[in-house]
Design a protein around this motif. Structure first.
Motif, PDB file in Angstrom:
ATOM      1  N   SER A 162       0.830  -1.175   0.061  1.00 19.46           N
ATOM      2  CA  SER A 162       0.012  -0.144  -0.030  1.00 19.46           C
ATOM      3  C   SER A 162       0.798   1.168  -0.015  1.00 19.46           C
ATOM      4  CB  SER A 162      -0.827  -0.071   1.489  1.00 19.46           C
ATOM      5  OG  SER A 162      -1.568   1.071   1.415  1.00 19.46           O
ATOM      6  N   PHE A 179       0.181   4.834  -5.439  1.00 16.47           N
ATOM      7  CA  PHE A 179      -0.493   3.609  -6.045  1.00 16.47           C
ATOM      8  C   PHE A 179      -1.699   3.674  -5.389  1.00 16.47           C
ATOM      9  CE2 PHE A 179      -1.304  -0.826  -5.979  1.00 16.47           C
ATOM     10  CZ  PHE A 179      -0.806  -1.303  -7.145  1.00 16.47           C
ATOM     11  N   ASP A 180      -2.002   3.998  -4.281  1.00 17.80           N
ATOM     12  CA  ASP A 180      -3.528   4.025  -3.581  1.00 17.80           C
ATOM     13  C   ASP A 180      -4.311   5.160  -4.375  1.00 17.80           C
ATOM     14  OD1 ASP A 180      -2.721   1.603  -2.481  1.00 17.80           O
ATOM     15  OD2 ASP A 180      -2.492   2.558  -0.533  1.00 17.80           O
ATOM     16  N   TYR A 224      -5.008   5.393  -7.145  1.00 15.70           N
ATOM     17  CA  TYR A 224      -5.617   4.882  -8.198  1.00 15.70           C
ATOM     18  C   TYR A 224      -6.223   3.335  -7.979  1.00 15.70           C
ATOM     19  CZ  TYR A 224      -2.709   8.337 -10.158  1.00 15.70           C
ATOM     20  OH  TYR A 224      -2.259   9.552 -10.720  1.00 15.70           O
ATOM     21  N   HIS A 225      -5.566   2.643  -7.008  1.00 20.34           N
ATOM     22  CA  HIS A 225      -6.029   1.169  -6.578  1.00 20.34           C
ATOM     23  C   HIS A 225      -6.535   1.130  -5.261  1.00 20.34           C
ATOM     24  CE1 HIS A 225      -2.757   1.049  -9.631  1.00 20.34           C
ATOM     25  NE2 HIS A 225      -3.337  -0.259 -10.027  1.00 20.34           N
ATOM     26  N   PHE A 260      -2.888  -5.612 -12.605  1.00 19.80           N
ATOM     27  CA  PHE A 260      -1.417  -5.037 -12.545  1.00 19.80           C
ATOM     28  C   PHE A 260      -0.389  -6.099 -12.572  1.00 19.80           C
ATOM     29  CE2 PHE A 260       1.882  -3.480 -10.106  1.00 19.80           C
ATOM     30  CZ  PHE A 260       2.211  -2.312 -10.674  1.00 19.80           C
ATOM     31  N   GLY A 292       8.162  -0.887  -4.518  1.00 19.99           N
ATOM     32  CA  GLY A 292       7.271   0.147  -4.293  1.00 19.99           C
ATOM     33  C   GLY A 292       7.855   1.038  -3.359  1.00 19.99           C
ATOM     34  N   ASN A 302       7.195   5.048  -3.032  1.00 25.41           N
ATOM     35  CA  ASN A 302       6.419   5.477  -4.238  1.00 25.41           C
ATOM     36  C   ASN A 302       7.163   5.062  -5.722  1.00 25.41           C
ATOM     37  OD1 ASN A 302       3.898   6.784  -3.365  1.00 25.41           O
ATOM     38  ND2 ASN A 302       5.637   8.020  -2.467  1.00 25.41           N
ATOM     39  N   LEU A 325       5.840   8.422 -11.506  1.00 29.96           N
ATOM     40  CA  LEU A 325       5.200   7.061 -11.360  1.00 29.96           C
ATOM     41  C   LEU A 325       3.808   7.069 -11.742  1.00 29.96           C
ATOM     42  CD1 LEU A 325       4.444   4.574  -9.794  1.00 29.96           C
ATOM     43  CD2 LEU A 325       4.274   5.722  -7.648  1.00 29.96           C
ATOM     44  N   ASP A 326       3.041   8.400 -11.604  1.00 32.34           N
ATOM     45  CA  ASP A 326       1.810   8.638 -12.290  1.00 32.34           C
ATOM     46  C   ASP A 326       1.578   8.326 -13.776  1.00 32.34           C
ATOM     47  OD1 ASP A 326      -0.119  10.241 -10.091  1.00 32.34           O
ATOM     48  OD2 ASP A 326       1.773  11.152  -9.967  1.00 32.34           O
ATOM     49  N   LEU A 341       2.271   4.482 -14.041  1.00 37.78           N
ATOM     50  CA  LEU A 341       1.019   3.636 -14.012  1.00 37.78           C
ATOM     51  C   LEU A 341      -0.006   3.753 -14.953  1.00 37.78           C
ATOM     52  CD1 LEU A 341       0.690   4.261 -10.076  1.00 37.78           C
ATOM     53  CD2 LEU A 341       1.350   2.252 -11.149  1.00 37.78           C
TER      54      LEU A 341
END
Length: 410
Positions: free
Chosen positions: A14, A18-19, A21-22, A121, A202, A205, A259-260, A263
């Motif tokens: 987590s 990442f969170d 979006y997920h 993913f 991860g 980030n 990262l944005d 992903l």
């Protein structure tokens, strides 16, 4: 067929970005074992592993065929498990090329009454597309990646996937419990090690894996996360879905636009509409173009309603949104003209935000709130390109919002 369950005191990754979006979607780390590499040539699925979060950590559930003729039972048990557990998306290693297509092909060939059309993913795809690890270590096999990150010694299995095929052929003849344990351990270790890999890669980030330091991230522990004032993110050291209470010293969500972008452009892109769509945004010829697939997790399927739709939205003016949803191949495309000033591009999203905020859709409300907080929303105009630089966070958040809104309202 046999079913095995084992629990572990570890947690699925987590992280703050990442969170974005997920978060809110239930993951399952997924892996299969087969009798060969080609479903079309009659190779069968003989073992599946599903690692899901629970309140104490994670649980791995395996479905094992005692002979090749039990493939149907393994597949059906796996699909029922994904449905009953409310799994929203799968996390795999090279599953986009192997595990998922193999499952789909066997479902079709066996004429089983299930549809596997979930968001996925794929960590292998992410590493291959966004890092230079291949040039450093050669093969990007899971075990090679584990060795690079120093966790290969954690493995408790002693065989490769190729060896498990030979061992299963022997097992079908003698039902040797030792061979059974060896095959199960290999499959179980694959999903458990993937769980650890995702957390390590991860960290901060994904900044180290992406080759640039995350200067705004001020935590060092792999499990620590911080919170924005309005969007709490589960702590990776807590069970999935748990969260801390916010405090006045909470740090803002870090900015890591690499990262944005990664992903959004890796594999299927971002989950949208609560996992019912994928979204891959791109800027082209003065427009924001969003393409993706129409999906539906097993627990959201019903006999009365198809998950894919046919629909067209025709632009009323040159500055209006156009969209096409195609049922036949479960795809869609949305095209949004942008306004331009110098090297910057933007659009008026006032009506879109108001429509989202007045809806009862949690996804629309969430992404409308996140856009409201953006420094690049000025007088209801959302800046997507600032002096020639693409603002990937804003592009992604808006793409999820508008694709969800159009899909939900058709």
């Amino acid at each position: 067929m046999k079913k095995f369950t084992r629990s572990y005191n570890t947690y699925i990754y987590s992280g703050q970005i990442f969170d974005l979006y997920h978060g809110g979607l239930k993951p399952c780390i997924f892996d299969i074992e087969t009798t060969g590499l080609s479903a079309q040539r009659g190779n069968k699925i003989i073992l599946t592993a599903c690692l899901i979060p629970d309140r104490k950590g994670v649980t791995i559930t395996q479905f094992f065929a005692e002979n090749p003729y039990e493939e149907d039972r393994v597949i059906m048990a796996t699909m029922d498990f994904l449905k009953d557990e409310g799994v929203d998306y799968l996390i795999t290693y090279n599953g986009l090329s192997f595990d998922i297509p193999f499952m789909k092909q066997r479902l079709e060939m066996k004429n089983l009454p299930y549809v596997l059309n979930m968001y996925e993913f794929d960590l292998y795809n992410f590493i291959r597309s966004n890092t230079d690890l291949k040039s450093q270590i050669g093969s990007l096999s899971q075990k090679n990646i584990e060795q690079y990150f120093g966790i290969n010694s954690n493995r408790k299995d002693v065989i490769s996937g190729r060896e498990s095929v030979k061992l299963f052929a022997e097992y079908t003849l003698n039902q040797d419990s030792v061979i059974e344990k060896i095959i199960l351990t290999h499959n179980r270790e694959d999903v458990l090690q993937l769980c650890h890999l995702l957390s390590i890669i991860g960290r901060n980030n994904f900044s180290a894996a992406l080759g640039e330091p995350d200067v705004e991230s001020r935590y060092d522990d792999i499990h620590e996360v911080t919170y924005s004032n309005s969007n709490k993110v589960p702590n990776a050291s807590e069970p999935h879905g748990a969260s801390k209470s916010s405090d006045s010293n909470a740090e803002p969500i870090v900015s890591n636009h690499r990262l944005d972008a990664a992903l959004a452009q890796t594999g299927a892109g971002l989950p949208s509409a609560g996992g019912d769509l994928t979204a891959r945004p791109r800027l082209a010829a003065g427009c924001l173009v969003i393409t993706g697939s129409q999906l539906r997790a097993p627990h959201k399927l019903s006999e009365e309603t198809d998950f894919a739709i046919n629909a067209n939205i025709f632009p009323e003016t040159a500055s209006s949104i156009s969209a096409e949803f195609i049922k036949e191949n479960c795809s869609y495309q949305i095209k949004i003209p942008l306004e331009k000033h110098g090297n910057s591009q933007f659009l008026d999203i006032r009506k879109i935000l108001l429509r989202a905020e007045s809806s009862e859709d949690d996804v629309q409300i969430k992404y409308a709130e996140l856009l409201r907080e953006s420094d690049n929303l000025i007088n209801d105009y959302l800046l997507l390109v600032n002096d020639g630089k693409e603002l990937h966070r804003e592009i992604n958040l808006f793409s999820i919002l508008i694709s969800t809104q159009l899909y939900r309202n058709i």
